[in-house]
Scaffold this motif. Structure first.
Motif, PDB file in Angstrom:
ATOM      1  N   ILE A  79       0.867  -1.557  -0.125  1.00 26.62           N
ATOM      2  CA  ILE A  79      -0.156   0.308  -0.238  1.00 26.62           C
ATOM      3  C   ILE A  79       0.784   1.208   0.031  1.00 26.62           C
ATOM      4  O   ILE A  79       2.003   1.531   0.842  1.00 26.62           O
ATOM      5  CB  ILE A  79      -1.040   0.190   1.268  1.00 26.62           C
ATOM      6  N   VAL A  80       0.277   2.073  -0.951  1.00 28.33           N
ATOM      7  CA  VAL A  80       1.088   3.607  -1.097  1.00 28.33           C
ATOM      8  C   VAL A  80       0.190   4.779  -0.398  1.00 28.33           C
ATOM      9  O   VAL A  80      -0.575   4.521  -0.779  1.00 28.33           O
ATOM     10  CB  VAL A  80       1.495   4.236  -2.043  1.00 28.33           C
ATOM     11  N   VAL A  81       0.428   5.461   0.621  1.00 27.50           N
ATOM     12  CA  VAL A  81       0.252   6.510   1.417  1.00 27.50           C
ATOM     13  C   VAL A  81       0.788   7.205   1.672  1.00 27.50           C
ATOM     14  O   VAL A  81       2.022   7.846   1.804  1.00 27.50           O
ATOM     15  CB  VAL A  81      -0.324   5.796   3.050  1.00 27.50           C
ATOM     16  N   GLU A  82      -0.017   8.736   1.219  1.00 30.30           N
ATOM     17  CA  GLU A  82       0.207  10.132   0.809  1.00 30.30           C
ATOM     18  C   GLU A  82      -0.275  10.961   1.417  1.00 30.30           C
ATOM     19  O   GLU A  82      -1.464  10.756   2.126  1.00 30.30           O
ATOM     20  CB  GLU A  82       0.198  10.705  -0.716  1.00 30.30           C
ATOM     21  N   GLY A  83       0.279  12.655   2.322  1.00 32.62           N
ATOM     22  CA  GLY A  83      -0.821  13.172   3.017  1.00 32.62           C
ATOM     23  C   GLY A  83       0.835  13.454   4.062  1.00 32.62           C
ATOM     24  O   GLY A  83       2.007  13.231   3.784  1.00 32.62           O
ATOM     25  N   LYS A  84       0.483  14.558   4.739  1.00 30.89           N
ATOM     26  CA  LYS A  84       1.240  14.525   5.815  1.00 30.89           C
ATOM     27  C   LYS A  84       1.575  13.496   7.176  1.00 30.89           C
ATOM     28  O   LYS A  84       0.518  13.504   7.928  1.00 30.89           O
ATOM     29  CB  LYS A  84       1.070  15.828   6.269  1.00 30.89           C
ATOM     30  N   ILE A  85       2.148  13.003   7.353  1.00 32.37           N
ATOM     31  CA  ILE A  85       2.804  11.484   8.394  1.00 32.37           C
ATOM     32  C   ILE A  85       3.335  12.471   9.266  1.00 32.37           C
ATOM     33  O   ILE A  85       5.049  12.553   9.177  1.00 32.37           O
ATOM     34  CB  ILE A  85       3.581  10.192   7.602  1.00 32.37           C
ATOM     35  N   ASN A  86       2.175  12.127  10.727  1.00 31.10           N
ATOM     36  CA  ASN A  86       3.046  12.929  11.794  1.00 31.10           C
ATOM     37  C   ASN A  86       3.421  12.029  12.949  1.00 31.10           C
ATOM     38  O   ASN A  86       4.751  12.140  13.917  1.00 31.10           O
ATOM     39  CB  ASN A  86       2.597  13.714  12.951  1.00 31.10           C
ATOM     40  N   GLY A  87       3.752  10.025  12.043  1.00 32.37           N
ATOM     41  CA  GLY A  87       3.828   9.916  13.091  1.00 32.37           C
ATOM     42  C   GLY A  87       3.291   7.823  12.605  1.00 32.37           C
ATOM     43  O   GLY A  87       2.524   7.550  11.477  1.00 32.37           O
ATOM     44  N   ILE A  88       3.897   6.412  13.647  1.00 33.98           N
ATOM     45  CA  ILE A  88       4.057   5.108  13.173  1.00 33.98           C
ATOM     46  C   ILE A  88       3.425   4.880  13.978  1.00 33.98           C
ATOM     47  O   ILE A  88       4.874   4.465  14.955  1.00 33.98           O
ATOM     48  CB  ILE A  88       5.213   5.143  12.491  1.00 33.98           C
ATOM     49  N   ASN A  89       2.761   4.013  14.242  1.00 33.10           N
ATOM     50  CA  ASN A  89       2.953   2.695  15.971  1.00 33.10           C
ATOM     51  C   ASN A  89       2.481   1.925  15.002  1.00 33.10           C
ATOM     52  O   ASN A  89       2.204   1.553  14.488  1.00 33.10           O
ATOM     53  CB  ASN A  89       1.893   3.993  16.889  1.00 33.10           C
ATOM     54  N   TYR A  90       3.586   0.850  15.958  1.00 36.46           N
ATOM     55  CA  TYR A  90       3.361  -0.517  15.585  1.00 36.46           C
ATOM     56  C   TYR A  90       2.840  -1.399  17.201  1.00 36.46           C
ATOM     57  O   TYR A  90       3.850  -1.465  17.934  1.00 36.46           O
ATOM     58  CB  TYR A  90       5.119  -1.347  15.312  1.00 36.46           C
ATOM     59  N   ARG A  91       1.685  -1.957  17.325  1.00 32.18           N
ATOM     60  CA  ARG A  91       0.801  -3.045  18.538  1.00 32.18           C
ATOM     61  C   ARG A  91       1.175  -4.369  18.020  1.00 32.18           C
ATOM     62  O   ARG A  91       0.473  -4.378  17.015  1.00 32.18           O
ATOM     63  CB  ARG A  91      -0.082  -2.214  18.842  1.00 32.18           C
ATOM     64  N   GLU A  92       1.972  -4.977  18.979  1.00 33.05           N
ATOM     65  CA  GLU A  92       1.924  -6.655  18.191  1.00 33.05           C
ATOM     66  C   GLU A  92       0.663  -7.046  19.296  1.00 33.05           C
ATOM     67  O   GLU A  92      -0.146  -6.634  20.464  1.00 33.05           O
ATOM     68  CB  GLU A  92       3.102  -7.623  19.474  1.00 33.05           C
ATOM     69  N   ALA A  93       0.542  -8.233  18.774  1.00 34.23           N
ATOM     70  CA  ALA A  93      -0.927  -9.626  18.624  1.00 34.23           C
ATOM     71  C   ALA A  93      -1.133  -9.317  20.197  1.00 34.23           C
ATOM     72  O   ALA A  93       0.395 -10.058  20.539  1.00 34.23           O
ATOM     73  CB  ALA A  93      -1.600  -9.915  18.464  1.00 34.23           C
ATOM     74  N   GLU A  94      -1.543  -9.141  21.028  1.00 31.73           N
ATOM     75  CA  GLU A  94      -1.059 -10.686  22.147  1.00 31.73           C
ATOM     76  C   GLU A  94      -0.758 -11.873  21.963  1.00 31.73           C
ATOM     77  O   GLU A  94      -1.114 -12.540  21.195  1.00 31.73           O
ATOM     78  CB  GLU A  94      -2.346  -9.885  23.124  1.00 31.73           C
TER      79      GLU A  94
END
Length: 97
Positions: A79-94
């Motif tokens: 996937i390609v996303v455009e716009g003003k990207i402020n942050g990225i977070n990764y949440r591991e599955a329980e």
């Protein structure tokens, strides 16, 4: 995935000097100038709005935050996303480790 399989894969990565994302099917992100994000190895969109994109991955959820976000391209695992990207977070599955 069993511990033995994880150990074998880890040994394979180290012995053959292979990239982790290739062997473990981890997400790979390419962030260009804070305005474009290319994501590989996702498993589908969980949520999308102009302020947030949440993608399912093999072992958790990848969250992208910003403003004016739009999906420029979408393919089965990319996937390609455009716009003003402020942050990225990764949440591991329980239960994942």
């Amino acid at each position: 995935m069993s511990r033995m399989i994880r150990k074998i894969r880890k040994w394979t990565v180290e012995a053959l000097d292979l990239p982790n994302d290739l062997v473990f099917d981890l997400p790979r992100l390419t962030w260009v100038g804070g305005k474009q994000l290319y994501i590989e190895n996702h498993r589908g969109i969980v949520h999308f709005s102009p302020e947030a994109l949440h993608l399912r991955t093999k072992e958790g959820t990848l969250e992208v935050y910003g403003s004016g976000l739009l999906i420029r391209e979408i393919m089965p695992e990319e996937i390609v996303v455009e716009g003003k990207i402020n942050g990225i977070n990764y949440r591991e599955a329980e239960g994942s480790s």
